[in-house]
Design an enzyme around this catalytic site. Structure first.
Site, PDB file in Angstrom:
ATOM      1  N   LYS A 207       0.799  -1.140   0.008  1.00 27.42           N
ATOM      2  CA  LYS A 207      -0.126  -0.073   0.163  1.00 27.42           C
ATOM      3  C   LYS A 207       0.732   1.518   0.238  1.00 27.42           C
ATOM      4  CE  LYS A 207      -4.383  -1.815   1.476  1.00 27.42           C
ATOM      5  NZ  LYS A 207      -5.392  -1.689   2.193  1.00 27.42           N
TER       6      LYS A 207
ATOM      7  N   ARG B 128      -4.040 -10.243   4.336  1.00 28.89           N
ATOM      8  CA  ARG B 128      -4.382  -9.999   2.967  1.00 28.89           C
ATOM      9  C   ARG B 128      -3.150  -9.834   2.179  1.00 28.89           C
ATOM     10  NH1 ARG B 128      -6.840  -6.732  -0.818  1.00 28.89           N
ATOM     11  NH2 ARG B 128      -8.295  -7.581  -2.041  1.00 28.89           N
TER      12      ARG B 128
END
Length: 307
Positions: A247, A281
Site C-alpha cells: 500500500k 491479505r
C-alpha cells in the site's frame, strides 16, 4: 438500501448431482476454514494468508494483469500452491479515485476467476460491496464475503451473509472517515455493523473485522490502526483481518514504488500478526506464509508457549 439492478445471470445449468457435490464441498470448506480462523484468532496457529486475485483493469498493484481467463486460472493455482488459505477475488477496484462499475460488468469480470479459484480447493472470498454480486459468488462456491462497504453502503449485505452462512468481513473506510481517535472511530463503526449483522441472523463466529488500512485515513491513522488491533480483538472477540500489502503508506515510508514494497509489506504483516490479526491479505503469498510461520514460532517462544 438493496440494489435495484437486475440479478446477475447464473452459471450455465449443471446436472443435479454436480450441484449437490459442489454444495457439500462448499460446506466442508466453510467448516474447515472456520476451524482454521478460530485457531489463528486464539493464537494457536499462525495467521492465515489471503491471496489477492483481481480481475480489474485499474487496481493499484495488479490492474490488468489477470483479466484474461487463462492468466487468472494460473494465478489462482499459484496462490493455492504457495499456501494461501483463502483466495480473495475482486471485480471492481477500490483504490482512491477509482470509478464504480455496473453490476453486470463486475459479475462478468469475476466469473472466470471465481470458477478457477473454487477449483483449486482453497476457500474463496469475494471482495465487493454489492449484495447481488456477493450472492452470485456464494452460489458459485465462495464461502466468504469481503464487504469493503462494511455493511454501511448496502445494509442488504448482512441478509446475504445470513441466508448463505458465508463468513462476513466488515471493513471500515471505503466511504467513512476516521474522525478523532482512530481506535474510538473503528470501535463505534464496528459496534454498529456487528449489531446490524447479528440482528439479521449472521452468526458471531462468521464475523471478521478489517480496520481498512489505506482507506480514507492519514498515515498517522493508518499506523494507529495497528495500535487499535488488540483493543478491537478484546472488545469484540472476533477475528481480525489486515490488508497492508504494497500500500501507498509503505511507499511513503520507504520511497519504494509498488513493486518494490515486499520487505515493507512483510514487516507490517509481522507487526499485525503480533498485534492479534488472524488473517493477512497479501499479493505475495509464499514469503508471507514463511513470515507468519516464523513470527508465530518466535512469538510462542517469547511468550512461553513453546511446545
Amino acid at each position: 438500501m438493496a440494489s435495484d439492478l437486475p440479478m446477475p445471470r447464473p452459471f450455465p445449468h449443471e446436472p443435479p448431482g454436480l450441484k449437490h457435490d459442489m454444495v457439500l464441498a462448499q460446506a466442508s470448506t466453510r467448516e474447515a476454514l472456520g476451524r482454521q480462523i478460530a485457531r489463528a484468532h486464539r493464537g494457536a496457529s499462525a495467521p492465515l494468508i489471503m491471496g489477492i486475485l483481481n480481475a480489474t483493469p485499474d487496481s493499484f498493484s495488479d490492474g490488468g494483469v489477470y483479466v484474461q481467463e487463462a492468466s487468472a486460472a494460473q494465478r489462482a493455482m499459484t496462490l493455492a500452491q504457495e499456501g494461501a488459505a483463502i483466495i480473495d477475488i475482486g471485480g471492481e477496484s477500490t483504490r482512491p479515485d477509482s470509478s464504480p462499475v455496473p453490476l453486470e460488468t463486475e459479475r462478468a469480470r469475476i466469473s472466470a476467476i471465481l470458477e478457477a479459484s473454487v477449483k483449486t480447493g482453497c476457500a474463496v472470498s469475494c471482495d465487493t460491496y454489492k449484495p447481488d454480486i456477493a450472492r452470485y459468488a456464494v452460489k458459485a462456491g465462495a464461502v466468504m464475503i469481503n464487504d469493503v462497504g462494511g455493511t454501511a453502503i448496502d445494509p442488504a449485505m448482512v441478509a446475504v451473509a445470513a441466508e448463505t452462512g458465508a463468513f462476513l468481513v466488515i471493513m471500515h473506510g471505503l466511504r467513512e472517515t476516521a474522525e478523532g481517535d482512530v481506535t474510538d472511530a473503528l470501535s463505534i463503526f464496528f459496534e454498529k455493523a456487528i449489531n446490524r449483522a447479528r440482528s439479521a441472523g449472521v452468526a458471531s463466529e462468521r464475523i471478521i473485522l478489517d480496520p481498512g488500512i489505506g482507506f480514507n485515513k492519514s498515515d498517522a491513522q493508518n499506523i494507529g490502526c495497528f495500535d487499535a488491533l488488540p483493543t478491537l480483538r478484546q472488545r469484540f472477540d472476533v477475528p481480525l483481518l489486515v490488508g497492508i500489502s504494497r500500500k501507498s503508506m509503505l511507499g511513503r515510508l520507504t520511497g519504494r514504488d509498488v513493486q518494490g514494497r515486499l520487505p515493507a509489506s512483510l514487516a507490517a504483516a509481522t507487526i499485525a500478526a503480533r498485534q492479534g490479526a488472524a488473517i493477512i491479505r497479501v499479493h505475495d503469498v509464499a514469503p508471507h506464509v514463511d513470515a507468519m510461520r516464523v513470527t508465530h514460532a518466535l512469538s510462542a517462544v517469547t511468550s512461553g508457549r513453546r511446545g
